[in-house]
Design a protein around this motif. Structure first.
Motif, PDB file in Angstrom:
ATOM      1  N   THR A   1       0.854  -1.183   0.000  1.00 30.27           N
ATOM      2  CA  THR A   1       0.000   0.000   0.000  1.00 30.27           C
ATOM      3  C   THR A   1       0.886   1.228   0.000  1.00 30.27           C
ATOM      4  O   THR A   1       1.763   1.366   0.847  1.00 30.27           O
ATOM      5  N   ILE A   2       0.661   2.072  -0.979  1.00 31.81           N
ATOM      6  CA  ILE A   2       1.425   3.311  -1.047  1.00 31.81           C
ATOM      7  C   ILE A   2       0.658   4.361  -0.262  1.00 31.81           C
ATOM      8  O   ILE A   2      -0.507   4.641  -0.527  1.00 31.81           O
ATOM      9  N   CYS A   3       1.321   4.911   0.713  1.00 30.56           N
ATOM     10  CA  CYS A   3       0.675   5.891   1.593  1.00 30.56           C
ATOM     11  C   CYS A   3       1.168   7.292   1.263  1.00 30.56           C
ATOM     12  O   CYS A   3       2.327   7.502   0.943  1.00 30.56           O
ATOM     13  N   ASP A   4       0.285   8.220   1.398  1.00 33.04           N
ATOM     14  CA  ASP A   4       0.606   9.620   1.183  1.00 33.04           C
ATOM     15  C   ASP A   4       1.497  10.113   2.319  1.00 33.04           C
ATOM     16  O   ASP A   4       1.196   9.861   3.488  1.00 33.04           O
ATOM     17  N   PRO A   5       2.579  10.803   2.013  1.00 37.19           N
ATOM     18  CA  PRO A   5       3.486  11.274   3.072  1.00 37.19           C
ATOM     19  C   PRO A   5       2.803  12.214   4.070  1.00 37.19           C
ATOM     20  O   PRO A   5       3.099  12.179   5.259  1.00 37.19           O
ATOM     21  N   TRP A   6       1.895  13.054   3.610  1.00 39.44           N
ATOM     22  CA  TRP A   6       1.193  13.963   4.513  1.00 39.44           C
ATOM     23  C   TRP A   6       0.333  13.162   5.493  1.00 39.44           C
ATOM     24  O   TRP A   6       0.326  13.450   6.699  1.00 39.44           O
ATOM     25  N   VAL A   7      -0.383  12.155   4.972  1.00 40.18           N
ATOM     26  CA  VAL A   7      -1.207  11.303   5.829  1.00 40.18           C
ATOM     27  C   VAL A   7      -0.317  10.603   6.851  1.00 40.18           C
ATOM     28  O   VAL A   7      -0.644  10.540   8.042  1.00 40.18           O
ATOM     29  N   GLU A   8       0.824  10.098   6.416  1.00 39.72           N
ATOM     30  CA  GLU A   8       1.751   9.424   7.336  1.00 39.72           C
ATOM     31  C   GLU A   8       2.260  10.370   8.418  1.00 39.72           C
ATOM     32  O   GLU A   8       2.374   9.987   9.582  1.00 39.72           O
ATOM     33  N   ARG A   9       2.564  11.621   8.042  1.00 36.79           N
ATOM     34  CA  ARG A   9       3.019  12.596   9.052  1.00 36.79           C
ATOM     35  C   ARG A   9       1.914  12.891  10.065  1.00 36.79           C
ATOM     36  O   ARG A   9       2.173  13.029  11.259  1.00 36.79           O
ATOM     37  N   MET A  10       0.680  12.977   9.590  1.00 35.56           N
ATOM     38  CA  MET A  10      -0.444  13.233  10.494  1.00 35.56           C
ATOM     39  C   MET A  10      -0.700  12.035  11.413  1.00 35.56           C
ATOM     40  O   MET A  10      -1.049  12.210  12.580  1.00 35.56           O
ATOM     41  N   ILE A  11      -0.489  10.820  10.904  1.00 33.46           N
ATOM     42  CA  ILE A  11      -0.621   9.618  11.742  1.00 33.46           C
ATOM     43  C   ILE A  11       0.478   9.620  12.801  1.00 33.46           C
ATOM     44  O   ILE A  11       0.223   9.400  13.983  1.00 33.46           O
TER      45      ILE A  11
ATOM     46  N   GLN B   1     -12.574  13.283   7.375  1.00 27.21           N
ATOM     47  CA  GLN B   1     -12.918  12.245   8.348  1.00 27.21           C
ATOM     48  C   GLN B   1     -12.516  12.684   9.767  1.00 27.21           C
ATOM     49  O   GLN B   1     -13.272  12.531  10.711  1.00 27.21           O
ATOM     50  N   TYR B   2     -11.321  13.229   9.905  1.00 30.16           N
ATOM     51  CA  TYR B   2     -10.845  13.718  11.203  1.00 30.16           C
ATOM     52  C   TYR B   2     -11.777  14.805  11.745  1.00 30.16           C
ATOM     53  O   TYR B   2     -12.180  14.781  12.906  1.00 30.16           O
ATOM     54  N   ASN B   3     -12.105  15.769  10.880  1.00 30.40           N
ATOM     55  CA  ASN B   3     -12.956  16.877  11.320  1.00 30.40           C
ATOM     56  C   ASN B   3     -14.351  16.400  11.697  1.00 30.40           C
ATOM     57  O   ASN B   3     -14.915  16.851  12.693  1.00 30.40           O
ATOM     58  N   ALA B   4     -14.907  15.465  10.920  1.00 32.57           N
ATOM     59  CA  ALA B   4     -16.240  14.939  11.225  1.00 32.57           C
ATOM     60  C   ALA B   4     -16.222  14.134  12.523  1.00 32.57           C
ATOM     61  O   ALA B   4     -17.127  14.272  13.357  1.00 32.57           O
TER      62      ALA B   4
ATOM     63  N   GLY C   1      -0.151  11.869  15.592  1.00 32.47           N
ATOM     64  CA  GLY C   1      -1.302  11.517  16.408  1.00 32.47           C
ATOM     65  C   GLY C   1      -2.586  12.224  16.026  1.00 32.47           C
ATOM     66  O   GLY C   1      -3.585  12.134  16.731  1.00 32.47           O
ATOM     67  N   ARG C   2      -2.573  12.928  14.918  1.00 31.29           N
ATOM     68  CA  ARG C   2      -3.784  13.639  14.485  1.00 31.29           C
ATOM     69  C   ARG C   2      -4.733  12.717  13.727  1.00 31.29           C
ATOM     70  O   ARG C   2      -5.940  12.906  13.794  1.00 31.29           O
ATOM     71  N   LEU C   3      -4.181  11.755  12.983  1.00 34.43           N
ATOM     72  CA  LEU C   3      -5.002  10.807  12.236  1.00 34.43           C
ATOM     73  C   LEU C   3      -4.758   9.410  12.765  1.00 34.43           C
ATOM     74  O   LEU C   3      -3.656   9.090  13.220  1.00 34.43           O
TER      75      LEU C   3
END
Length: 124
Positions: free
Chosen positions: A4-14, A34-37, A17-19
Motif C-alpha cells: 500500500t502506497i501511503c501519502d506522506p502527509w497522511v503518514e506525518r499526520m498519523i 474524516q478527522y474533522n467529522a 497523532g492527528r489521524l
C-alpha cells in the motif's frame, strides 16, 4: 504480498497523532474530512485540520478579500521576510493571513480559524 502506497502527509499526520492508522489509503482531503467529522470540528475551530490543498484554496480565497488576487495555481507560503509574489508562489506573513481571515468573516459572516489555517500552510 500487498503493498500500500501511503501519502506522506497522511503518514506525518498519523505519526503526529492527528489521524488514526485507518486513514492510510484515503486521499488527503478525505482524511482531513474524516478527522474533522469524527471530532465535530468546523473551520472556526483552532484545531480544524486542513489538507494541504484545502489550506491553499482557503488562503487564496481569504487573501482575495484584502485585495490580493492570486491565480488558482499560486502557492501560498508563510514567511517572516517581505511578503509578495515570488515566482508562482505568494509569500504571506502571519499578519496578512489573520487580516484576510478577519475580512473574510466581516464580508461573508463565515468564521475561519486563522490559527488552523496558519498551522496548515507551509513556511518559506
Amino acid at each position: 504480498m500487498t503493498v500500500t502506497i501511503c501519502d506522506p502527509w497522511v503518514e506525518r499526520m498519523i505519526a503526529a497523532g492527528r489521524l488514526a492508522p485507518g486513514a492510510r489509503g484515503l486521499s488527503r482531503a478525505e482524511a482531513a474530512d474524516q478527522y474533522n467529522a469524527a471530532n465535530a470540528l468546523t473551520p472556526d475551530d483552532h484545531d480544524y485540520l486542513y489538507s494541504p490543498g484545502q489550506a491553499q484554496e482557503t488562503a487564496r480565497d481569504a487573501l482575495s478579500m484584502v485585495g490580493i488576487a492570486l491565480p488558482a495555481g499560486a502557492r501560498v507560503v508563510l514567511t517572516d521576510l517581505v511578503a509578495g509574489h515570488c515566482g508562482r508562489a505568494y509569500r504571506a506573513n502571519v499578519g496578512q493571513i489573520e487580516a484576510a481571515v478577519e475580512e473574510h468573516r466581516l464580508t461573508t459572516g463565515e468564521t475561519i480559524s486563522a490559527d488552523a489555517l496558519i498551522a496548515a500552510l507551509p513556511w518559506d
